[in-house]
Every structure is written in structure tokens, then in C-alpha cells.
Write a protein that holds these residues in place. Structure first.
Motif, PDB file in Angstrom:
ATOM      1  N   THR A 269     -10.652 107.542 -41.313  1.00  0.00           N
ATOM      2  CA  THR A 269     -11.562 106.452 -40.957  1.00  0.00           C
ATOM      3  C   THR A 269     -11.922 105.671 -42.206  1.00  0.00           C
ATOM      4  O   THR A 269     -12.306 106.253 -43.214  1.00  0.00           O
ATOM      5  N   HIS A 270     -11.779 104.355 -42.135  1.00  0.00           N
ATOM      6  CA  HIS A 270     -12.174 103.522 -43.275  1.00  0.00           C
ATOM      7  C   HIS A 270     -13.699 103.535 -43.385  1.00  0.00           C
ATOM      8  O   HIS A 270     -14.403 103.483 -42.367  1.00  0.00           O
TER       9      HIS A 270
ATOM     10  N   ARG B 180      -2.132 101.222 -38.254  1.00  0.00           N
ATOM     11  CA  ARG B 180      -3.487 101.323 -37.715  1.00  0.00           C
ATOM     12  C   ARG B 180      -3.441 101.814 -36.268  1.00  0.00           C
ATOM     13  O   ARG B 180      -2.563 101.432 -35.497  1.00  0.00           O
TER      14      ARG B 180
ATOM     15  N   ASP C  13     -15.731 101.274 -41.305  1.00  0.00           N
ATOM     16  CA  ASP C  13     -15.750 101.489 -39.856  1.00  0.00           C
ATOM     17  C   ASP C  13     -16.701 102.604 -39.438  1.00  0.00           C
ATOM     18  O   ASP C  13     -16.731 102.985 -38.260  1.00  0.00           O
TER      19      ASP C  13
END
Length: 431
Positions: free
Chosen positions: A367-368, A348, A371
């Protein structure tokens, strides 16, 4: 049994992992687990899937590896004697999957040596095709002439292959080791085997100690992105507490296919809130174990409402430290929307606080979905209401600290609350 050995031995190719694991297993009388051997003997659906993937020349996923290993470790011999796991995990994602599945070793041994030494060792590596045992014509020759006559060169140890494997190992090992930072030790493998074994056994005989002045039962509360998970790790490492992540426990229960886990699976798959009674059942089982009751714990991810807090107290798990990490919304948005993940290593990053070190890594960061800006704002709006209720519920039992500081400074504030005398209303109930 919480006292049995639980060991991971990792290292680059030709570092001596197999020989060290064999000696450790013999000396400690634990089970030697070789992940690649599990594929052929596992009779579950996971084993069949793994064999099909290998036959097709495809790579096994981290989740599938975890399933194979958990199945083996759940057998009575591993539960009663303990185990030493050879050469796994190889990536951070595999390490996190094992942790989520409840595989929590007590010692992580990293055998390491320079690439030149390892390449030289690869030249003399030999394999017994009948038993699969590994030898070296110089450092570890077989004692039996019959065994010597049937040894063959290891096809995986060609110079080109070794160079490729070393490159991958060097890329991933720091991220892997970060999963076990509080229980790991690097041991120089470029020395006589007896010296390596002696250092490994010395490390395995070390027991973790705590410097906590009492048995802390710490509850960390705060909005998403406030640093609860990171601070829980720091506290657990320094004070030898059990880090109890509610989210991780739920995933572990589902992966292990416990009765409660099977009941929770449909909720998690549909991303629906798991009923409180199921969550509490999982927490009660973990918080009631011997290690948590004797060493103390730091819980985060639960409770998220006053009703959950009340249920936790009534179940007998009353925290003697309830600490809120206060962080303003703009800081939360900055922390979360700038987070990125490396899909290759699982590492991360943060675009500002922890940027990737190389252009190659920066190019592949993702990008998750959770998020994204809109998703974060939506979660924050819901959480603020519940945080106010929780603060009212705990009243004088809780302390609020500024979580909008650097990690080290936040840890100092947390420690001051742990070391200070207990709140008066909790003195009588503490150990």
C-alpha cells in the motif's frame, strides 16, 4: 522536431530486436540506441554510477536507466533525425520513468514468437567480440569470412539462461505494453526476416488520426481518486489528444534538469507545494507546443484553486471543455484505500475491482503511504474547499458529470460533452 521518428522495439531474447533496429535505423536514417552501450560512453555522473554498479554486479535502477537514455536522446542527432530504442523498457516501472522523463515514443513494436522457436534460435546465436555485432549461423550469417572466423557463442544464450530470461520477459511484458497501449503493435517474429521488416515498416508509416469534431481543450477536475488520470488516457487514445498530466510534467522537468525543473526540485523533495508561477511556466511550455495546439489536449492535476484557474486563462490557455468528475467521499475512500502496487512489476491493483490473479502476486502487494485512510481523508478535506471555489469560478463554462459510475459509462458522458456544440461564450475563441 515533433515529426521525427521515435520508436521502441521490444521483444524476448532471440526475437531479432537488434537486427530489426539496425534495418529500421538504416532505412529511416535515425539513431539506433542500445541502452547497454550507453553505460560505457556516458560521461555524466549517471554514467559513472552505472559503471560502478555494473562492476559490482548490481542492477541499475529504472531512474538511472532513464537518466542515461534521456541524456543520449537530448543530443542533436536524435533531436534532428529521430531514434529507435532497442529492448527498453523491460519493466513497467522503467516505462513509467521514461514517460516521466519526457521520453514519449510514437511507435512501440513488440516482436514475439513461441518459446520453443526462441530457444532453438539461441543455439545458433553468435557475437563478434570486436564489434559487438550479433549474427546467427543459420538465419543471419556474416558475409565476411574474416568476421566468421572470429565469431563466438553468446554466453547469455545458454539454454538455462534463455529459459530464465524468457520467464522474466513473459512476466513483465504485458505491464510494459500497457504503458504504450495506444501506439503498440505485436508482430510475429517467427517468419522470414524480410517479412518481419516489411510489417514493421508498414506499422511505422502509420500516423495517428483523430475523430474529434474540433480541437478539444479539455480540463478534467475532481478530487483525488475520481478517475481523472484514467479518463484522460482513454480520451487521449480515442481522440488523439495530448494527455497533459501536471504532476508528470513537473517530474519530467526536474529529471531533465531544465531551468524551471532545477528551481522546483527543492519543493518536490520536501513535498512542499510548488509555487504557482513555476507550475504555470512548465504548463505554458507544454501547452504551447505544436502537437497540443493542432491536436488538442486534456489537462488534469491543474488548476487546483480559483487563482490558478485565473492564471491559466490569462496565460491564453482557455479550456473549451471544463468537466468536473463528481464522486462522493465514501467511494473515494473505497477506491484509494483498496489500491495496491506490485513492487516487482510496478503493476497497480485494486482489492475489489482489479485483484491480483495469483497468490504469489497477492502476497507481495504493498500500500502506498498516500493511500492510507488518514492520508486520504486529509487530502479530501482540503480538496473539497478548492473544488467548490473552482466550480464557482468556471460557472456556466463547466459541466458536472457523475464520476461514480463504471469507467466506460463515465467515458460516454465525457464524450457527449466533447461532441456537443461548444458553450456559446467559447464559440468565438475556439479554432
Amino acid at each position: 522536431d515533433n515529426e521525427v521518428p521515435k520508436i521502441v522495439v521490444q521483444g524476448p531474447p532471440c526475437s531479432g530486436k537488434h537486427s530489426v533496429c539496425a534495418v529500421v535505423a538504416s532505412h529511416l536514417r535515425v539513431v539506433h540506441i542500445i541502452p547497454r552501450n550507453l553505460i560505457e560512453v556516458d560521461d555524466t555522473e549517471a554514467g559513472a554510477e552505472a559503471r560502478a554498479l555494473c562492476k559490482a554486479g548490481k542492477t541499475l535502477s529504472a531512474k538511472l536507466w532513464a537518466s542515461l537514455i534521456v541524456t543520449r536522446l537530448s543530443r542533436s542527432d536524435c533531436q534532428q533525425k529521430g531514434w529507435v530504442l532497442e529492448g527498453h523498457p523491460q519493466t513497467r516501472i522503467e516505462g513509467l520513468e521514461l514517460q516521466a522523463a519526457g521520453v514519449l515514443p510514437k511507435h512501440f513494436v513488440l516482436l514475439d514468437a513461441g518459446n520453443v522457436v526462441l530457444r532453438e534460435r539461441a543455439v545458433g546465436k553468435r557475437v563478434d567480440p570486436r564489434t559487438g555485432d550479433i549474427y546467427h549461423i543459420t538465419f543471419h550469417p556474416p558475409q565476411d569470412d574474416e568476421v566468421s572466423s572470429r565469431l563466438v557463442a553468446d554466453p547469455a544464450s545458454s539454454e538455462e539462461n534463455i529459459c530464465d530470461r524468457l520467464k522474466i520477459f513473459r512476466r513483465d511484458i504485458d505491464a510494459v505494453r500497457s504503458c504504450y497501449s495506444s501506439i503498440s503493435r505485436r508482430i510475429d517474429a517467427d517468419q522470414p526476416q524480410q517479412d518481419v521488416i516489411a510489417q514493421v515498416m508498414e506499422f511505422l508509416c502509420v500516423r495517428a488520426r483523430t475523430i474529434a469534431p474540433h480541437t478539444p481543450r479539455v480540463l478534467l477536475i475532481g478530487p483525488t481518486g475520481s478517475g481523472k488520470s484514467s479518463q484522460a488516457v482513454l480520451l487521449s487514445e480515442k481522440y488523439n489528444l495530448i494527455n497533459v498530466s501536471c504532476d508528470q510534467l513537473l517530474r519530467q522537468a526536474v529529471t531533465s534538469q531544465t531551468r524551471t525543473g532545477i528551481s522546483m526540485k527543492p519543493y518536490l523533495e520536501k513535498k512542499i507545494a510548488v509555487p504557482d508561477e513555476l507550475v504555470l511556466e512548465v504548463l505554458k511550455e507544454r501547452l504551447g507546443q505544436l502537437d497540443t495546439t493542432t491536436r488538442g489536449w486534456v489537462l488534469h492535476g491543474f488548476p487546483n484553486s480559483s487563482s490558478q484557474a485565473d492564471s491559466l486563462d490569462k496565460a491564453g490557455f482557455v479550456a473549451n471543455r471544463v468537466i468536473f468528475l463528481d464522486v462522493p467521499d465514501d467511494s473515494i475512500l473505497d477506491r484509494l484505500t483498496n489500491r495496491r502496487i506490485d513492487p516487482v512489476t510496478g503493476e497497480r491493483y485494486h482489492l475489489v475491482d482489479k485483484p491480483a490473479r495469483t497468490p504469489e502476486v497477492r502476497m507481495r502487494l504493498e500500500t502506498h503511504p498516500e493511500d492510507e485512510l488518514d492520508a486520504v481523508k486529509k487530502r479530501l478535506g482540503k480538496q473539497r474547499l478548492h473544488l467548490a471555489d473552482l466550480s464557482d469560478f468556471y460557472g456556466d463554462r463547466c459541466q458536472h458529470i457523475n464520476g461514480n459510475l463504471g469507467p466506460d459509462r463515465v467515458l460516454e458522458l465525457l464524450e457527449s460533452n466533447i461532441i456537443l456544440p461548444l458553450p456559446k461564450q467559447l464559440v468565438q475563441s475556439d479554432d
